[in-house]
Design a protein around this motif. Sequence first.
Motif, PDB file in Angstrom:
ATOM      1  N   ILE A   1      23.288  61.763  88.600  1.00 14.74           N
ATOM      2  CA  ILE A   1      23.441  61.448  87.350  1.00 14.74           C
ATOM      3  C   ILE A   1      22.226  61.794  86.461  1.00 14.74           C
ATOM      4  CG2 ILE A   1      23.600  59.679  85.479  1.00 14.74           C
ATOM      5  CD1 ILE A   1      25.784  58.691  87.297  1.00 14.74           C
ATOM      6  N   ILE A   2      21.123  61.324  87.207  1.00 14.88           N
ATOM      7  CA  ILE A   2      19.608  61.311  86.512  1.00 14.88           C
ATOM      8  C   ILE A   2      19.366  62.758  86.618  1.00 14.88           C
ATOM      9  CG2 ILE A   2      17.326  60.985  86.803  1.00 14.88           C
ATOM     10  CD1 ILE A   2      18.073  58.088  87.943  1.00 14.88           C
TER      11      ILE A   2
ATOM     12  N   TYR B   1      28.481  55.743  85.949  1.00 13.51           N
ATOM     13  CA  TYR B   1      27.140  55.239  85.732  1.00 13.51           C
ATOM     14  C   TYR B   1      27.530  53.817  86.651  1.00 13.51           C
ATOM     15  CZ  TYR B   1      22.415  53.135  84.877  1.00 13.51           C
ATOM     16  OH  TYR B   1      21.577  52.495  84.835  1.00 13.51           O
TER      17      TYR B   1
ATOM     18  N   TYR C   1      22.652  59.973  79.782  1.00 13.33           N
ATOM     19  CA  TYR C   1      23.534  59.138  80.463  1.00 13.33           C
ATOM     20  C   TYR C   1      24.872  59.141  79.792  1.00 13.33           C
ATOM     21  CZ  TYR C   1      19.697  56.934  82.821  1.00 13.33           C
ATOM     22  OH  TYR C   1      18.541  56.550  83.355  1.00 13.33           O
TER      23      TYR C   1
ATOM     24  N   GLY D   1      20.997  64.655  83.779  1.00 12.50           N
ATOM     25  CA  GLY D   1      20.560  64.276  82.278  1.00 12.50           C
ATOM     26  C   GLY D   1      18.924  64.370  82.255  1.00 12.50           C
TER      27      GLY D   1
ATOM     28  N   SER E   1      28.192  60.032  81.770  1.00 12.10           N
ATOM     29  CA  SER E   1      28.398  59.020  83.073  1.00 12.10           C
ATOM     30  C   SER E   1      28.719  57.509  82.602  1.00 12.10           C
ATOM     31  CB  SER E   1      27.102  59.137  83.958  1.00 12.10           C
ATOM     32  OG  SER E   1      25.969  58.736  83.294  1.00 12.10           O
TER      33      SER E   1
ATOM     34  N   ARG F   1      16.849  51.399  81.682  1.00 15.31           N
ATOM     35  CA  ARG F   1      17.192  52.561  81.171  1.00 15.31           C
ATOM     36  C   ARG F   1      16.133  52.823  80.332  1.00 15.31           C
ATOM     37  NH1 ARG F   1      22.642  51.477  81.898  1.00 15.31           N
ATOM     38  NH2 ARG F   1      23.049  51.135  79.662  1.00 15.31           N
TER      39      ARG F   1
END
Length: 202
Positions: free
Chosen positions: A194-195, A175, A166, A198, A169, A149
């Motif tokens: 999720i990405i 996540y 993140y 974010g 999540s 990450r």
Amino acid sequence: MSKYQLDSSPIYIDGTDIPKNKLNITDSELIHEIEQNLLTQAYEQFSVQVNINTVFDEEYFVNLHKKTLESLYDFAGLYRNVNMSKGDSQFCLAEYLQNESARIFNALKDDNYLSNILDKKEFATKLAYYQGELIALHPFYEVNGRILRLFFDMLCIYNDYSIIDYTDSIANGKYIQASIECVQYADTGKLEKIIFNGLIKR
């Protein structure tokens, strides 16, 4: 700290899932806290170093792990040489790890480190693909997810995005579930959402 299944256990204190460390710490909560402090320092250090000449290749990725964790672990910056799994997720077999890593980073290079992608959704799709590949690769003994990450957050800065948020999540387990689906089904759909949610353009 989650327990991995390994063919052998070269880095853990006997009878525990605590990595052998330079500070001789045997408390899992304390070592996790130290890891988090080192990650925070790494974000501060590496984020100001990102510039137009930064190359997000395998060497850079490995160096993130090494520089972040070398004060704590002897295995910092070293790829594992044993097979590893977690639950029902089997990560890349050790014998294929080097070749698969080279394949992933060569593909990212061919994608110009995503610098030609202007559309946010396409950018998120590509990030999810490469992140999913590295999740399945799981090259290090420990601190894989947080380092990858960190890597992709630095890639975001390079491409004029803020670091990916993140927070929710990770807190609600989405996540982890998305990561499991990357490994078990090569499905990055949940990770992409999720990405995307974010991502913020700077």
